[in-house]
Design a protein around this motif. Structure first.
Motif, PDB file in Angstrom:
ATOM      1  N   GLN A   1      20.095  19.649  -6.440  1.00  0.00           N
ATOM      2  CA  GLN A   1      21.538  19.532  -6.663  1.00  0.00           C
ATOM      3  C   GLN A   1      21.907  19.801  -8.132  1.00  0.00           C
ATOM      4  O   GLN A   1      22.602  19.010  -8.767  1.00  0.00           O
ATOM      5  CB  GLN A   1      22.053  18.158  -6.208  1.00  0.00           C
ATOM      6  CG  GLN A   1      23.533  18.198  -5.836  1.00  0.00           C
ATOM      7  CD  GLN A   1      23.975  16.968  -5.083  1.00  0.00           C
ATOM      8  OE1 GLN A   1      23.152  16.216  -4.561  1.00  0.00           O
ATOM      9  NE2 GLN A   1      25.273  16.763  -4.996  1.00  0.00           N
ATOM     10  N   GLN A   2      21.414  20.954  -8.597  1.00  0.00           N
ATOM     11  CA  GLN A   2      21.679  21.351  -9.973  1.00  0.00           C
ATOM     12  C   GLN A   2      22.548  22.612 -10.008  1.00  0.00           C
ATOM     13  O   GLN A   2      22.478  23.459  -9.122  1.00  0.00           O
ATOM     14  CB  GLN A   2      20.364  21.639 -10.703  1.00  0.00           C
ATOM     15  CG  GLN A   2      19.461  20.434 -10.844  1.00  0.00           C
ATOM     16  CD  GLN A   2      20.074  19.353 -11.708  1.00  0.00           C
ATOM     17  OE1 GLN A   2      20.509  19.617 -12.839  1.00  0.00           O
ATOM     18  NE2 GLN A   2      20.110  18.132 -11.201  1.00  0.00           N
ATOM     19  N   LYS A   3      23.334  22.739 -11.064  1.00  0.00           N
ATOM     20  CA  LYS A   3      24.065  23.963 -11.371  1.00  0.00           C
ATOM     21  C   LYS A   3      23.329  24.632 -12.526  1.00  0.00           C
ATOM     22  O   LYS A   3      23.287  24.103 -13.636  1.00  0.00           O
ATOM     23  CB  LYS A   3      25.507  23.644 -11.748  1.00  0.00           C
ATOM     24  CG  LYS A   3      26.334  24.872 -12.098  1.00  0.00           C
ATOM     25  CD  LYS A   3      27.753  24.471 -12.457  1.00  0.00           C
ATOM     26  CE  LYS A   3      28.586  25.672 -12.868  1.00  0.00           C
ATOM     27  NZ  LYS A   3      29.978  25.273 -13.230  1.00  0.00           N
TER      28      LYS A   3
ATOM     29  N   ILE B   1      22.679  27.748 -15.089  1.00  0.00           N
ATOM     30  CA  ILE B   1      23.431  28.811 -15.748  1.00  0.00           C
ATOM     31  C   ILE B   1      22.556  29.463 -16.820  1.00  0.00           C
ATOM     32  O   ILE B   1      21.562  28.893 -17.267  1.00  0.00           O
ATOM     33  CB  ILE B   1      24.733  28.296 -16.382  1.00  0.00           C
ATOM     34  CG1 ILE B   1      24.435  27.222 -17.431  1.00  0.00           C
ATOM     35  CG2 ILE B   1      25.671  27.741 -15.311  1.00  0.00           C
ATOM     36  CD1 ILE B   1      25.657  26.769 -18.193  1.00  0.00           C
TER      37      ILE B   1
ATOM     38  N   SER C   1      21.070  23.572  -4.688  1.00  0.00           N
ATOM     39  CA  SER C   1      21.452  23.952  -6.043  1.00  0.00           C
ATOM     40  C   SER C   1      22.216  25.273  -6.042  1.00  0.00           C
ATOM     41  O   SER C   1      22.242  26.003  -5.043  1.00  0.00           O
ATOM     42  CB  SER C   1      20.208  24.051  -6.925  1.00  0.00           C
ATOM     43  OG  SER C   1      19.622  22.770  -7.095  1.00  0.00           O
ATOM     44  N   VAL C   2      22.830  25.580  -7.174  1.00  0.00           N
ATOM     45  CA  VAL C   2      23.594  26.814  -7.343  1.00  0.00           C
ATOM     46  C   VAL C   2      23.145  27.504  -8.626  1.00  0.00           C
ATOM     47  O   VAL C   2      23.158  26.883  -9.705  1.00  0.00           O
ATOM     48  CB  VAL C   2      25.113  26.528  -7.408  1.00  0.00           C
ATOM     49  CG1 VAL C   2      25.889  27.818  -7.671  1.00  0.00           C
ATOM     50  CG2 VAL C   2      25.586  25.862  -6.125  1.00  0.00           C
TER      51      VAL C   2
ATOM     52  N   GLU D   1      24.564  29.784 -10.949  1.00  0.00           N
ATOM     53  CA  GLU D   1      25.958  30.150 -11.165  1.00  0.00           C
ATOM     54  C   GLU D   1      26.104  31.505 -11.848  1.00  0.00           C
ATOM     55  O   GLU D   1      26.858  32.360 -11.409  1.00  0.00           O
ATOM     56  CB  GLU D   1      26.644  29.064 -12.009  1.00  0.00           C
ATOM     57  CG  GLU D   1      28.116  29.313 -12.267  1.00  0.00           C
ATOM     58  CD  GLU D   1      28.982  29.142 -11.035  1.00  0.00           C
ATOM     59  OE1 GLU D   1      30.098  29.686 -11.027  1.00  0.00           O
ATOM     60  OE2 GLU D   1      28.553  28.462 -10.076  1.00  0.00           O
TER      61      GLU D   1
ATOM     62  N   THR E   1      20.309  26.661  -0.986  1.00  0.00           N
ATOM     63  CA  THR E   1      20.675  27.029  -2.350  1.00  0.00           C
ATOM     64  C   THR E   1      21.498  28.316  -2.349  1.00  0.00           C
ATOM     65  O   THR E   1      21.359  29.164  -1.457  1.00  0.00           O
ATOM     66  CB  THR E   1      19.398  27.154  -3.206  1.00  0.00           C
ATOM     67  OG1 THR E   1      18.870  25.833  -3.431  1.00  0.00           O
ATOM     68  CG2 THR E   1      19.636  27.826  -4.526  1.00  0.00           C
TER      69      THR E   1
ATOM     70  N   LYS F   1      24.465  33.325  -7.179  1.00  0.00           N
ATOM     71  CA  LYS F   1      25.733  34.001  -7.458  1.00  0.00           C
ATOM     72  C   LYS F   1      25.613  35.160  -8.442  1.00  0.00           C
ATOM     73  O   LYS F   1      26.622  35.815  -8.730  1.00  0.00           O
ATOM     74  CB  LYS F   1      26.754  32.997  -8.011  1.00  0.00           C
ATOM     75  CG  LYS F   1      27.212  31.966  -7.002  1.00  0.00           C
ATOM     76  CD  LYS F   1      28.369  31.143  -7.564  1.00  0.00           C
ATOM     77  CE  LYS F   1      28.923  30.177  -6.533  1.00  0.00           C
ATOM     78  NZ  LYS F   1      30.101  29.448  -7.070  1.00  0.00           N
TER      79      LYS F   1
END
Length: 281
Positions: free
Chosen positions: A8-10, A12, A28-29, A31, A48, A51
């Motif tokens: 459950q992390q973003k 970048i 997770s994403v 980003e 997951t 993007k």
């Protein structure tokens, strides 16, 4: 070795998890930032979202489940080996390039343009794909239940077995070698030109000028519907068609059997060694 867990992390930034080893990523994403998992090994990815571009380059031993690659995650999986993807959606073009040992199971490829190029040892099961130039120059492919809408698919492919599939594709299987297709439907013009050793078993085909310039064409218990100008300049053919053929033109050698044939186009100067058998009921 215990896996490092990322949950459950973003994430970048460029190369966010560069050269990760034995890592489990959940909920997770990714980003933004290119190449977040470049040069990573032994990765388990679940639930997951990716993007951004180039998420899995130069990776080894990757498992992906119930995950999503958005359209912006284009050119996503290149030079990667031993990757299994299940129950996932890939909305990005140009996925898979020069990769090996790829397994796709219940995957939806919403934008499969230029996908699976120059890859080897591929297993495809229950996959939907839409996008031109699918599977170019790829080898050693086992396919079951593929639903494909993609012109120019499998150009230059070798050693491909297709089962229980539906392909809507102009210029499918051009310049190929060693292809076997079972229990499938193929719809599209100019099927399988310039191909060597292709077999259709229990298939239905609809094709304008399909099945031309082939060496080693075999068809067993097949139907040709709305198909004309077939078999032009084909050599060494053994064709059993359990339907009407609208027209055939200039086959060179072998045997053609059909329930009926609308038109046979041959010139006096043709050097043809073809046995045509019409078995009207």
């Amino acid at each position: 070795m215990n896996n490092t867990v990322v949950k459950q992390q973003k994430l970048i930034g460029e190369r966010a998890l560069f050269q990760s080893h034995h890592i489990q990523i959940e909920d997770s994403v990714f980003e933004d930032g290119e190449s977040p998992l470049k040069e990573s090994q032994n990765i388990d990815i679940k639930d997951t979202i990716f993007k951004w571009k180039y998420p899995l380059w130069y990776c080894q031993n990757v498992s992906v489940n119930n995950s999503t690659l958005l359209e912006t995650a284009r050119s996503g999986i290149w030079y990667t080996h031993h990757i299994d993807i299940k129950d996932s959606v890939i909305d990005a073009p140009k996925t898979f390039r020069r990769s090996t040992y790829i397994s796709l199971d219940h995957v939806n490829l919403l934008n499969s343009q230029e996908t699976l190029w120059n890859c080897q040892n591929i297993k495809i099961n229950a996959v939907q794909a839409k996008g031109d130039y699918f599977g170019m120059n790829s080898e050693n492919i086992e396919i079951n239940d593929l639903r494909l809408s993609a012109n120019y698919c499998f150009d230059g492919g070798k050693n491909i077995v297709v089962r229980n599939s539906k392909l809507i594709s102009k210029d499918a299987f051009w310049n190929c070698e060693n292809i076997t297709i079972y229990d499938s439907v193929i719809i599209g013009e100019y099927l399988a030109w310039n191909t060597k050793n292709i077999t259709f078993i229990n298939c239905t085909i609809e094709s304008l000028q399909g099945l031309c310039y082939i060496e080693g064409l075999k068809m067993i218990n097949c139907k040709l519907i709305n198909t004309n100008l077939a078999f032009e300049f084909c050599k060494d053919i053994d064709v059993e068609i359990n339907s009407h053929i609208d027209s055939i033109t200039h086959p060179l050698s072998g045997t053609i059997r059909a329930k009926s044939i609308g038109e046979i186009i041959m010139d006096e100067k043709d050097n043809s060694d073809v046995n045509i058998i019409v078995e009207e009921e």
